[in-house]
Design an enzyme around this catalytic site. Structure first.
Site, PDB file in Angstrom:
ATOM      1  N   CYS A 180      -3.042 102.432 -39.445  1.00 41.04           N
ATOM      2  CA  CYS A 180      -2.429 102.698 -40.742  1.00 41.04           C
ATOM      3  C   CYS A 180      -2.490 104.189 -41.048  1.00 41.04           C
ATOM      4  CB  CYS A 180      -3.209 101.913 -41.793  1.00 41.04           C
ATOM      5  SG  CYS A 180      -2.586 102.064 -43.459  1.00 41.04           S
ATOM      6  N   HIS A 227       0.657  93.166 -43.769  1.00 40.83           N
ATOM      7  CA  HIS A 227      -0.035  94.462 -43.848  1.00 40.83           C
ATOM      8  C   HIS A 227       0.471  95.256 -45.050  1.00 40.83           C
ATOM      9  CE1 HIS A 227      -1.930  98.095 -41.872  1.00 40.83           C
ATOM     10  NE2 HIS A 227      -1.053  98.679 -42.686  1.00 40.83           N
ATOM     11  N   GLU A 228       1.799  95.342 -45.217  1.00 38.16           N
ATOM     12  CA  GLU A 228       2.363  96.132 -46.313  1.00 38.16           C
ATOM     13  C   GLU A 228       2.096  95.498 -47.666  1.00 38.16           C
ATOM     14  OE1 GLU A 228       3.124  99.152 -45.733  1.00 38.16           O
ATOM     15  OE2 GLU A 228       3.041  98.815 -43.563  1.00 38.16           O
ATOM     16  N   HIS A 244      -1.233  96.300 -48.931  1.00 37.65           N
ATOM     17  CA  HIS A 244      -1.308  97.622 -49.576  1.00 37.65           C
ATOM     18  C   HIS A 244      -1.032  97.531 -51.073  1.00 37.65           C
ATOM     19  CE1 HIS A 244      -2.212 100.613 -46.599  1.00 37.65           C
ATOM     20  NE2 HIS A 244      -1.294 100.145 -45.772  1.00 37.65           N
TER      21      HIS A 244
END
Length: 189
Positions: free
Chosen positions: A115, A157-158, A161
């Protein structure tokens, strides 16, 4: 677009990086119609994504904005398939607002992640193998679909965030490896 100053990446393990709290705090939902501040965030995020090398996704908190906005893309790339054998689903570059996902089963796949917001570390992360997703475009159109394999991993994953979670939060620190160690692991197969 006029040349606006793009923000730096917010890096959680870099003492000189400012505004690190944004990475650990759930981001604010986007409200329609979009105001000029939100449009600026979208411009900055898309331009930063376009300038990055080896970038599958980027979330607004990674460049310092507490907004539930991500940009992502997965192409059918033979080079990427060398490291992502589960790459089957693709997605053209998409900007999603207020994204969310749900797993379709308890099945998970473990693979390497890195990342821009975690300098010099990677780790093997277990993610749902197949998901459904929902989001809105900047024009206010609803987007829904299913994803599996690498695309499902990237979406999770995004969305992590914008929920205030980093991949390093999902495994103990002793399981992190440096980028050089990961290159060596991949070279030695």
């Amino acid at each position: 677009m006029s040349r606006e100053h793009l923000p730096d990446y917010v890096v959680v393990n870099d003492d000189s990086s400012e505004n690190k709290d944004v990475l650990r705090t759930p981001a604010e939902s986007v409200v329609f119609p979009l105001d000029e501040e939100t449009r600026k965030v979208i411009r900055h995020l898309e331009t930063k994504f376009d300038q990055a090398e080896n970038c599958g996704g980027l979330a607004a908190p990674q460049i310092g904005y507490s907004k539930r906005i991500v940009v992502l893309a997965v192409e059918d790339d033979p080079e990427l398939k060398k490291f992502r054998p589960d790459l089957s689903d693709t997605l053209p570059k998409s900007i999603w607002l207020n994204p969310s996902y749900k797993s379709l089963s308890s099945d998970k796949t473990t693979d390497w992640e890195a990342c821009f917001s975690v300098d010099n570390f990677s780790a093997r992360i277990a993610r749902y193998t197949e998901i459904t997703y929902e989001a809105w475009t900047p024009e206010g159109e609803k987007v829904t679909g299913q994803a599996k394999g690498f695309l499902a991993r990237l979406i999770q994953h995004e969305i992590d965030h914008v929920n205030g979670t980093l991949f390093i939060d999902l495994v103990p620190q002793e399981e992190w490896v440096t980028w050089d160690e990961l290159r060596e692991i991949r070279e030695n197969g």
